[in-house]
Write an enzyme that holds these catalytic residues in place. Structure first.
Site, mmCIF file in Angstrom:
data_model
loop_
_atom_site.group_PDB
_atom_site.id
_atom_site.type_symbol
_atom_site.label_atom_id
_atom_site.label_comp_id
_atom_site.label_asym_id
_atom_site.label_seq_id
_atom_site.Cartn_x
_atom_site.Cartn_y
_atom_site.Cartn_z
ATOM 1 N N SER A 1 0.422 4.049 0.429
ATOM 2 C CA SER A 1 2.550 4.056 0.194
ATOM 3 C C SER A 1 2.764 5.637 0.501
ATOM 4 O O SER A 1 1.378 6.491 0.102
ATOM 5 C CB SER A 1 2.948 4.058 -0.709
ATOM 6 O OG SER A 1 2.844 2.701 -0.968
ATOM 7 N N HIS B 1 -6.164 -4.002 2.628
ATOM 8 C CA HIS B 1 -5.467 -3.026 1.885
ATOM 9 C C HIS B 1 -5.268 -4.591 0.801
ATOM 10 O O HIS B 1 -4.179 -5.333 1.424
ATOM 11 C CB HIS B 1 -5.203 -2.221 1.861
ATOM 12 C CG HIS B 1 -4.510 -1.814 0.516
ATOM 13 N ND1 HIS B 1 -5.735 -1.394 -0.774
ATOM 14 C CD2 HIS B 1 -3.067 -1.453 0.242
ATOM 15 C CE1 HIS B 1 -4.661 -1.311 -1.302
ATOM 16 N NE2 HIS B 1 -3.311 -1.162 -1.157
ATOM 17 N N CYS C 1 -3.822 4.768 -2.199
ATOM 18 C CA CYS C 1 -4.717 4.188 -1.470
ATOM 19 C C CYS C 1 -5.057 4.174 0.258
ATOM 20 O O CYS C 1 -6.617 3.916 0.335
ATOM 21 C CB CYS C 1 -4.516 2.517 -1.727
ATOM 22 S SG CYS C 1 -2.806 1.914 -3.260
ATOM 23 N N GLU D 1 -5.734 8.617 -6.038
ATOM 24 C CA GLU D 1 -4.586 8.307 -6.674
ATOM 25 C C GLU D 1 -4.195 8.645 -8.110
ATOM 26 O O GLU D 1 -2.964 8.653 -8.730
ATOM 27 C CB GLU D 1 -3.384 7.719 -5.821
ATOM 28 C CG GLU D 1 -3.410 6.500 -6.369
ATOM 29 C CD GLU D 1 -2.759 5.485 -5.376
ATOM 30 O OE1 GLU D 1 -1.479 5.865 -5.849
ATOM 31 O OE2 GLU D 1 -3.140 4.230 -4.817
ATOM 32 N N THR E 1 0.158 -6.728 -10.742
ATOM 33 C CA THR E 1 -0.470 -6.533 -9.616
ATOM 34 C C THR E 1 -0.946 -4.818 -10.462
ATOM 35 O O THR E 1 -1.429 -4.440 -9.717
ATOM 36 C CB THR E 1 0.450 -6.035 -8.526
ATOM 37 O OG1 THR E 1 1.392 -4.574 -8.709
ATOM 38 C CG2 THR E 1 1.663 -7.038 -8.022
#
Ligand code: CAA
Length: 389
Positions: A308, A233, A111, A79, A152
């Site tokens: 997402s 994940h 992801c 992505e 993150t």
């Protein structure tokens, strides 16, 4: 016929920032990052690395000439695309010297795209068992300096060779999927940093996990107790822990303790790298296989992939007797040898990415020790170099 992951290898940056130092610079309690988010270090991606070089650096060390001759499918899940038209996979195939008769594509669904690649690759190999497929999840996670998402971030790539009679993990043919239109995280074409509704995305992640995990258990003969460990994940490692905790009431106390202990191994390496979007689940799988002393051949692992937007999938795999021969054994040492940089250097790297504009640009790559580097842009074309050739 068994089909699955025959080899796995990881690449990221030689630089990292310490999360205690980053927390102090942002006026946060270090324990918020270390425990609340669950990250100890974060990969700092220099401008000389992008998804193409990360992907090529991940795959190159594990491929033999026999592998290269057999690969007729290359999928790069990402992505963090570098072109709106041309697939990053074409550049990667060129750098790796792959066969010209190879289906070479890039896939996108946040992801999740790495898992989409693995599943399509296993179906391809089931139809053509003499062939191999190379699947690479490569990303650079960017939210922006001084944003809630900043701790993150991270980046890297995991390359996986999918074949018949795999050395590492034989994949099951059953899986449960969920795909719905959800605005939890997205990146419009004009942005280089993601937009995210952080708390909402974390809640949706757990909802998706519950949905596909329960769907898998009710739709197959597998019982939760049969699974040695659950691998997630990991956008940040506390996220996986939240999902794991939501599953604990489904198993016995002994199994709960075992799952929590296995999870600590599965998140060990992700704690040192941060998020790598499409590759995160597979870095966690590597972490499980490399650092878990209790694993044995024959153990069944459950894998949860989340992207997402949103799409989730739960599937399983069985560890094979020769799994240690197919995985990146040097990875923990390579992570330990990385150079720690201060927050100012991390911020400089963050802001120094190749600009999204038409001008010729050069990148100073001389301190980057990786084989494949991005050296700039000329005539609106990205310039890559194999600096060890
Ligand atoms: N000691 C220990 N823990 C502490 C603490 C301290 N001193 N201070 C705070 N904490 C804890 C908080 O209690 C909280 O824990 P819980 O989540 O268990 O409640 C945790 O630290 C985080 O604190 P906040 O909720 O206050 O953190 P925040 O508002 O700054 O943001 C975040 C956290 C939402 C994860 C943010 O970093 C973010 O938006 N990240 C990006 C989005 C993301 O990763 N979403 C995951 C699902 S989406 C996905 O998986 C796809 C993908 O890869 C992006």
């Amino acid at each position: 016929m068994k089909v699955g992951i025959d080899k796995m290898h990881f690449a990221s940056s030689h630089l990292y920032v310490d999360m205690t130092e980053l927390a102090r610079a942002r006026g946060a309690e270090p324990d918020k990052y270390l425990i609340g988010i669950g990250q100890a270090q974060m990969a700092v991606i220099p401008p000389s690395q992008d998804i193409v070089t990360l992907a090529a650096n991940a795959a190159y060390p594990m491929l033999t000439q026999a592998d290269i001759d057999a690969i007729d499918l290359l999928i790069v899940g990402t992505e963090s695309g570098i072109d709106n038209s041309k697939a990053s996979a074409i550049y990667v195939a060129h750098l790796l010297g792959l066969n010209r008769r190879c289906r070479t594509i890039e896939m996108k669904e946040a992801c999740y795209a790495g898992t989409a690649g693995v599943q399509l690759a296993q179906e391809h190999v089931r139809v053509h068992p003499d062939k191999k497929a190379l699947v690479i999840g490569a990303d650079i996670a960017r939210y922006g300096l001084n944003t809630p998402g900043e701790p993150t971030q991270g980046g890297g790539a995991v390359a996986m060779l999918i074949s018949a009679d795999p050395q590492v993990l034989a994949l099951g043919t059953d899986s449960t999927l969920l795909s719905q239109d959800v605005m939890d995280f997205w990146r419009p074409l004009y942005r280089s940093e993601a937009l995210v509704d952080g708390k909402y995305s974390s809640n949706i992640y757990v909802d998706y996990f519950q949905d596909v995990f329960k769907g898998y258990l009710s739709g197959t003969k597998t019982r939760a107790e049969d699974l040695t460990a659950l691998v997630f994940h990991l956008p940040y490692t506390k996220m996986g822990l939240k999902a794991l905790r939501s599953a604990l009431p489904m198993v016995s106390e002994t199994k709960q303790e075992a799952w929590v202990a296995h999870f600590e191994c599965a998140r060990k390496l992700n704690r040192q790298v941060g998020n790598l979007y499409t590759g995160s689940l597979y870095l966690s799988l590597l972490s499980q296989l490399l650092t878990d002393p209790e694993l044995q051949a024959g153990n069944e692992l459950g894998l949860f992939s989340y992207g997402s937007g949103a799409e989730g999938e739960f599937y399983t795999g069985i560890i094979q007797p020769d799994y240690l021969k197919g995985i990146d054994l040097g990875l923990p040492q390579r992570l330990a040898r990385r150079r720690r940089v201060d927050v100012a250097t991390y911020e400089k790297c963050f802001n120094q990415q190749l600009a999204w504009e038409a001008t010729d640009q050069t990148i100073d790559y001389h301190t980057d020790p990786h084989r494949f580097v991005l050296i700039g842009q000329r005539d609106e074309q990205r310039q890559y170099l194999d600096q060890w050739a």
